[in-house]
Design an enzyme around this catalytic site. Structure first.
Site, PDB file in Angstrom:
ATOM      1  N   GLU A 118      33.054 -47.599 -19.259  1.00 15.30           N
ATOM      2  CA  GLU A 118      31.793 -47.922 -18.596  1.00 15.30           C
ATOM      3  C   GLU A 118      31.943 -49.255 -17.893  1.00 15.30           C
ATOM      4  OE1 GLU A 118      28.424 -48.829 -21.100  1.00 15.30           O
ATOM      5  OE2 GLU A 118      29.677 -49.672 -22.656  1.00 15.30           O
TER       6      GLU A 118
ATOM      7  N   LYS B 299      24.370 -53.114 -28.911  1.00 13.19           N
ATOM      8  CA  LYS B 299      23.819 -53.850 -27.761  1.00 13.19           C
ATOM      9  C   LYS B 299      23.645 -55.309 -28.177  1.00 13.19           C
ATOM     10  CE  LYS B 299      20.529 -53.130 -24.010  1.00 13.19           C
ATOM     11  NZ  LYS B 299      21.484 -53.239 -22.907  1.00 13.19           N
TER      12      LYS B 299
ATOM     13  N   ARG C 183      18.263 -47.065 -31.483  1.00 19.79           N
ATOM     14  CA  ARG C 183      19.493 -47.762 -31.077  1.00 19.79           C
ATOM     15  C   ARG C 183      19.451 -49.227 -31.522  1.00 19.79           C
ATOM     16  NH1 ARG C 183      21.278 -47.460 -24.820  1.00 19.79           N
ATOM     17  NH2 ARG C 183      19.799 -49.183 -24.613  1.00 19.79           N
TER      18      ARG C 183
HETATM   19  C1  LIG Z   1      26.794 -51.891 -21.625  1.00 22.07           C
HETATM   20  C2  LIG Z   1      25.727 -50.947 -21.184  1.00 22.07           C
HETATM   21  N1  LIG Z   1      26.051 -49.658 -21.004  1.00 22.07           N
HETATM   22  C3  LIG Z   1      25.134 -48.746 -20.645  1.00 22.07           C
HETATM   23  C4  LIG Z   1      23.805 -49.097 -20.421  1.00 22.07           C
HETATM   24  C5  LIG Z   1      22.806 -48.056 -20.051  1.00 22.07           C
HETATM   25  O1  LIG Z   1      21.966 -47.800 -21.152  1.00 22.07           O
HETATM   26  P1  LIG Z   1      20.501 -47.253 -20.928  1.00 22.07           P
HETATM   27  O2  LIG Z   1      20.624 -46.031 -20.085  1.00 22.07           O
HETATM   28  O3  LIG Z   1      20.000 -46.941 -22.306  1.00 22.07           O
HETATM   29  O4  LIG Z   1      19.736 -48.329 -20.253  1.00 22.07           O
HETATM   30  C6  LIG Z   1      23.427 -50.442 -20.564  1.00 22.07           C
HETATM   31  C7  LIG Z   1      22.046 -50.857 -20.321  1.00 22.07           C
HETATM   32  O5  LIG Z   1      21.291 -50.970 -21.226  1.00 22.07           O
HETATM   33  C8  LIG Z   1      24.403 -51.375 -20.973  1.00 22.07           C
HETATM   34  O6  LIG Z   1      24.072 -52.666 -21.134  1.00 22.07           O
END
Ligand SMILES: Cc1ncc(COP(=O)(O)O)c(C=O)c1O
Length: 330
Positions: free
Chosen positions: A209, A175, A73
């Site tokens: 989300e 991210k 990722r």
């Molecule tokens: C915007 C966002 N969505 C979803 C997640 C959840 O991702 P993960 O399960 O890989 O931590 C995160 C955290 O990293 C995030 O910052």
């Protein structure tokens, strides 16, 4: 232990990208970075990062959860930010070296070591808004973190916002810091106005989300969550819960959810946020158009508890790692 993300281990890994090549990474004592004020990241936000955990079991070894997938990722985020893309093996090696060097500072489960690889554009050029940073620094920071659920598995209240976008369409699954900057103001306003913990961003009625976690609806038979597209971050916790849910016999429905369907489903479905920091956080109520709607009975649901336990049993070494999600260090 202090609040999540406020304590740091004594060592971090760092590497430079210059002259069109990654140099040799090293593990060093954690210290401030020295950056030119013209560094690309300060002006044009050329940065991306990752967040995941390592757990120290009774065998004294550390076990990193979904390392390869998080590195994948990070590489996608770097590509989307037009930053030099870290070699997968190099970045995995940096994470392993960081964990190994700090292994004695990893608290036992349910606490863990949170790992934060970060990539920043360091090209010294304040006229480079429309060109990429061809120089970069990549580091892996390590932070011991406590149990997020200390004091209980407390349901949170969310504002359902059906107008606002969390971020832009082209960066939604990247991210990068700008996405958090974009969600921050509206989230603080919503906290002050409605007493909610987060906004559930549902632009044009499409349930996406929150600022830092994915959203799922769960019944005794089914797990529903938005299908992957570029509008939201593809969480590893989301993916793990869907895979463990399928193992446990749940029907997995990856599809769009409208606000109308959400409001109708929460009388019977459990609603949860998923993410590395929060694991699974139950949603107790939703605020929509000034009205508060309770999710089921407002408490944490049994399916949420069951799926969380299945996930944590793997992370804590209490169940076999049947999906090969753990990388052992030490
Ligand atoms: C915007 C966002 N969505 C979803 C997640 C959840 O991702 P993960 O399960 O890989 O931590 C995160 C955290 O990293 C995030 O910052």
């Amino acid at each position: 232990m202090g609040p999540f993300g406020t304590e740091f281990c004594g060592y971090f890994s760092i590497v430079r990208y210059e002259n069109d090549a990654w140099q040799s990474p090293s593990v060093e004592r954690l210290a401030p970075l020295s950056l030119h004020p013209a560094a690309h990241v300060f002006h044009y936000s050329s940065s991306c990062f990752e967040g995941f955990k390592a757990y120290r079991w009774e065998d004294g070894k550390a076990h990193v959860f979904r390392l390869q997938d998080h590195v994948g990722r990070m590489r996608k985020s770097a590509t989307s930010m037009r930053l030099p893309v870290p070699d997968a093996d190099m970045l995995m090696g940096m994470v392993v070296d960081t964990v190994a060097r700090n292994i004695d500072d990893i608290p036992p489960p349910p606490s863990s070591l949170y790992l934060r690889p970060t990539l920043i554009g360091t090209l010294e050029n304040i006229g480079a808004a429309a060109s990429p940073s061809t120089e970069a620094t990549l580091f892996v920071l390590a932070s011991p973190v406590g149990d997020y659920f200390e004091g209980g598995f407390k349901p949170v209240k969310l504002l359902v916002d059906d107008t606002r976008f969390r971020t832009t369409e082209q960066l939604g699954s990247t991210k990068t810091g700008g996405n958090y900057a974009s969600a921050l103001g509206p989230t603080l306003d919503a906290k002050a106005k409605y007493g909610v913990a987060q906004i559930l961003f549902c632009p044009c009625g499409d349930v996406q989300e929150t600022g830092a976690a994915n959203f799922l609806l769960i019944s005794d038979e089914e797990i529903i969550t938005k299908a992957l597209d570029t509008s939201f971050l593809h969480g590893m916790t989301r993916d793990s819960i869907l895979k463990l849910g399928a193992d446990l016999g749940y029907t997995i429905s990856e599809r769009n959810i409208s606000v109308d369907e959400l409001l109708q489903k929460v009388s019977t479905y459990e609603a949860v946020l998923s993410g590395t920091a929060a694991c699974l956080t139950p949603v107790g109520s939703l605020v929509y158009k000034g009205e508060e709607i309770t999710v089921r009975d407002g408490g944490a649901g049994p399916n949420t508890a069951r799926l969380l336990e299945a996930l944590q049993n793997i992370q804590y070494g209490k169940a076999p790692d049947s999906h090969h999600w753990l990388t052992t260090v030490g």
